[in-house]
Design a protein around this motif. Sequence first.
Motif, PDB file in Angstrom:
ATOM      1  N   ARG A   9       9.499   9.918 -12.225  1.00  0.00           N
ATOM      2  CA  ARG A   9       9.937   8.899 -11.439  1.00  0.00           C
ATOM      3  C   ARG A   9       9.026   7.859 -13.048  1.00  0.00           C
ATOM      4  NH1 ARG A   9      11.165   6.850  -6.275  1.00  0.00           N
ATOM      5  NH2 ARG A   9      11.396   8.853  -5.400  1.00  0.00           N
ATOM      6  N   ALA A  10       7.918   8.450 -13.294  1.00  0.00           N
ATOM      7  CA  ALA A  10       7.053   6.968 -14.282  1.00  0.00           C
ATOM      8  C   ALA A  10       8.171   7.100 -15.575  1.00  0.00           C
ATOM      9  CB  ALA A  10       5.499   7.119 -14.836  1.00  0.00           C
ATOM     10  N   ARG A  11       8.320   8.642 -16.401  1.00  0.00           N
ATOM     11  CA  ARG A  11       9.133   8.954 -16.716  1.00  0.00           C
ATOM     12  C   ARG A  11       9.906   7.565 -16.954  1.00  0.00           C
ATOM     13  NH1 ARG A  11       7.992  12.892 -20.047  1.00  0.00           N
ATOM     14  NH2 ARG A  11       8.269  13.837 -18.135  1.00  0.00           N
ATOM     15  N   ALA A  12      10.775   7.985 -15.839  1.00  0.00           N
ATOM     16  CA  ALA A  12      12.358   7.046 -15.905  1.00  0.00           C
ATOM     17  C   ALA A  12      11.778   5.100 -16.610  1.00  0.00           C
ATOM     18  CB  ALA A  12      13.173   6.822 -15.036  1.00  0.00           C
ATOM     19  N   GLU A  38      -3.028  11.136 -14.368  1.00  0.00           N
ATOM     20  CA  GLU A  38      -2.266  12.669 -14.176  1.00  0.00           C
ATOM     21  C   GLU A  38      -1.062  12.234 -14.449  1.00  0.00           C
ATOM     22  OE1 GLU A  38      -2.195  15.149 -10.261  1.00  0.00           O
ATOM     23  OE2 GLU A  38      -4.469  15.165 -10.552  1.00  0.00           O
ATOM     24  N   ILE A  39      -0.727  10.830 -14.224  1.00  0.00           N
ATOM     25  CA  ILE A  39       0.507  10.867 -15.047  1.00  0.00           C
ATOM     26  C   ILE A  39       1.047  10.117 -16.103  1.00  0.00           C
ATOM     27  CG2 ILE A  39       2.605   8.582 -15.026  1.00  0.00           C
ATOM     28  CD1 ILE A  39       1.982   8.641 -12.153  1.00  0.00           C
ATOM     29  N   VAL A  40      -0.125   9.598 -16.493  1.00  0.00           N
ATOM     30  CA  VAL A  40      -0.547   8.963 -18.082  1.00  0.00           C
ATOM     31  C   VAL A  40      -0.233  10.792 -18.853  1.00  0.00           C
ATOM     32  CG1 VAL A  40      -1.711   8.360 -19.790  1.00  0.00           C
ATOM     33  CG2 VAL A  40      -1.108   7.370 -18.012  1.00  0.00           C
ATOM     34  N   ASP A  41      -1.569  11.620 -18.053  1.00  0.00           N
ATOM     35  CA  ASP A  41      -1.893  12.855 -18.902  1.00  0.00           C
ATOM     36  C   ASP A  41      -0.617  13.496 -19.454  1.00  0.00           C
ATOM     37  OD1 ASP A  41      -4.185  11.861 -19.689  1.00  0.00           O
ATOM     38  OD2 ASP A  41      -5.067  13.211 -17.875  1.00  0.00           O
ATOM     39  N   ALA A  42       0.508  13.337 -18.560  1.00  0.00           N
ATOM     40  CA  ALA A  42       2.140  14.404 -18.138  1.00  0.00           C
ATOM     41  C   ALA A  42       2.856  13.623 -19.363  1.00  0.00           C
ATOM     42  CB  ALA A  42       2.245  14.247 -16.807  1.00  0.00           C
ATOM     43  N   LEU A  43       2.808  12.014 -19.558  1.00  0.00           N
ATOM     44  CA  LEU A  43       3.722  12.108 -20.021  1.00  0.00           C
ATOM     45  C   LEU A  43       3.655  11.883 -20.952  1.00  0.00           C
ATOM     46  CD1 LEU A  43       5.237   8.527 -18.317  1.00  0.00           C
ATOM     47  CD2 LEU A  43       6.108  10.840 -18.313  1.00  0.00           C
ATOM     48  N   GLY A  44       1.911  11.898 -21.870  1.00  0.00           N
ATOM     49  CA  GLY A  44       1.336  11.746 -23.141  1.00  0.00           C
ATOM     50  C   GLY A  44       1.092  10.526 -23.783  1.00  0.00           C
ATOM     51  N   PRO A  45       0.548  10.249 -24.908  1.00  0.00           N
ATOM     52  CA  PRO A  45       0.112   8.770 -24.886  1.00  0.00           C
ATOM     53  C   PRO A  45       0.588   8.310 -26.093  1.00  0.00           C
ATOM     54  CG  PRO A  45      -1.049  10.336 -27.002  1.00  0.00           C
ATOM     55  CD  PRO A  45      -0.625  11.716 -25.408  1.00  0.00           C
ATOM     56  N   ASP A  46       2.167   8.718 -26.421  1.00  0.00           N
ATOM     57  CA  ASP A  46       3.701   7.901 -26.884  1.00  0.00           C
ATOM     58  C   ASP A  46       3.948   7.525 -26.043  1.00  0.00           C
ATOM     59  OD1 ASP A  46       1.885   8.895 -29.869  1.00  0.00           O
ATOM     60  OD2 ASP A  46       3.557  10.682 -29.247  1.00  0.00           O
ATOM     61  N   THR A  47       4.336   7.500 -24.749  1.00  0.00           N
ATOM     62  CA  THR A  47       4.714   7.168 -23.629  1.00  0.00           C
ATOM     63  C   THR A  47       3.574   6.289 -23.049  1.00  0.00           C
ATOM     64  OG1 THR A  47       6.464   8.942 -23.969  1.00  0.00           O
ATOM     65  CG2 THR A  47       6.289   7.762 -22.144  1.00  0.00           C
ATOM     66  N   PRO A 125       1.728  -1.670 -29.749  1.00  0.00           N
ATOM     67  CA  PRO A 125       3.009  -2.418 -29.084  1.00  0.00           C
ATOM     68  C   PRO A 125       4.281  -0.988 -28.773  1.00  0.00           C
ATOM     69  CG  PRO A 125       2.246  -2.559 -31.380  1.00  0.00           C
ATOM     70  CD  PRO A 125       0.729  -1.891 -30.772  1.00  0.00           C
ATOM     71  N   ASP A 126       3.932  -0.130 -29.291  1.00  0.00           N
ATOM     72  CA  ASP A 126       5.155   1.087 -29.174  1.00  0.00           C
ATOM     73  C   ASP A 126       5.145   1.949 -28.150  1.00  0.00           C
ATOM     74  OD1 ASP A 126       3.344   2.240 -30.373  1.00  0.00           O
ATOM     75  OD2 ASP A 126       4.571   3.566 -32.537  1.00  0.00           O
ATOM     76  N   VAL A 127       4.154   1.357 -27.291  1.00  0.00           N
ATOM     77  CA  VAL A 127       3.970   2.817 -26.120  1.00  0.00           C
ATOM     78  C   VAL A 127       4.512   1.636 -24.802  1.00  0.00           C
ATOM     79  CG1 VAL A 127       3.034   3.694 -24.342  1.00  0.00           C
ATOM     80  CG2 VAL A 127       1.624   3.686 -26.414  1.00  0.00           C
ATOM     81  N   PRO A 128       5.565   2.203 -24.665  1.00  0.00           N
ATOM     82  CA  PRO A 128       6.577   2.101 -23.368  1.00  0.00           C
ATOM     83  C   PRO A 128       6.157   1.737 -22.265  1.00  0.00           C
ATOM     84  CG  PRO A 128       7.784   4.326 -24.031  1.00  0.00           C
ATOM     85  CD  PRO A 128       6.402   3.832 -25.186  1.00  0.00           C
ATOM     86  N   LEU A 129       5.143   2.584 -21.588  1.00  0.00           N
ATOM     87  CA  LEU A 129       4.885   2.405 -20.253  1.00  0.00           C
ATOM     88  C   LEU A 129       3.702   2.433 -21.089  1.00  0.00           C
ATOM     89  CD1 LEU A 129       5.718   3.055 -17.368  1.00  0.00           C
ATOM     90  CD2 LEU A 129       5.119   5.192 -17.311  1.00  0.00           C
TER      91      LEU A 129
END
Length: 211
Positions: A9-12, A38-47, A125-129
Motif C-alpha cells: 500500500r505504501a509502495r503505491a 519496517e515499511i521504510v526498510d522494506a521500500l529502501g532509502p531511494d524510495t 528531494p528525489d525520495v518519493p515517499l
Amino acid sequence: MPITDLVERARALAVPGGRSILGITGAPGAGKSTVAAEIVDALGPDTAVLVAMDGYHLANVVLEALGRRDRKGAHDTFDAAGYVGLLVRLHRSARGGPGAAETVYAPEFRREIEEPIGSAVPVPPDVPLVVTEGNYLLLDHGAWPRARALLDAVWYLAPGEDIRQDRLVRRHQAFGKSPADAWAWALGTDQRNADLIAATAHRADLVVRVT
C-alpha cells in the motif's frame, strides 16, 4: 493486516518524480515507530524516508517553564506549528516552489536523553515517499488539522489494549523507569493521551488491527 500488505500500500504512494507523505498514528505503544520503520526498510532509502513527529517534542527546559514536564507526550507538549512547517517544506522540496530540489533536514527524538535533536534526518528531494508517525496526526484542534491536510494518507494502528500497555511498560523500563513508575506513567499520562487519540480513529483512511 500483514506488514507485507502495508508495504505494498505504501509502495503505491511512492510515485517517482513526486512526493507523497504517509502518516501512521495511534495511541502510545500502538507500534507506530516499528511499523513505520519496517515499511521504510522494506521500500529502501531511494524510495522512502522516516520522519517522526516526536522530533517536535518541546525541550524539557521549555516544558518545565510551562509547567507541563509531568505530562510530556500530551498534545500541547509538541511544537505542532513547527511540525506543520516541516511538512510544507517536505512537499515543496519535491514539487516545486521555494526550496524546491533541496534536501530537508528533519529533527528526531532521542529516547536515551529524552530530548529532540535538530537536523538529524536528511530527506533528499528525489525520495518519493516520506513516512511520518506520531500520536496526534488526526487531532481536530490547534495546528494539528493543518498537519493532516498535508498528509496524503493516514493509517491508524489499533492493537489490543493488553498488548499496547505491555509495550509501553517495557519501553519505559528500558529507558530507566522502575516497574512501579513505568506502570504509573502508562496508566496515567499515557492512558489519558490514548483515550484522546482513540477518539480520532474514525478520521483515518485505514484502521489497521494489529495482533
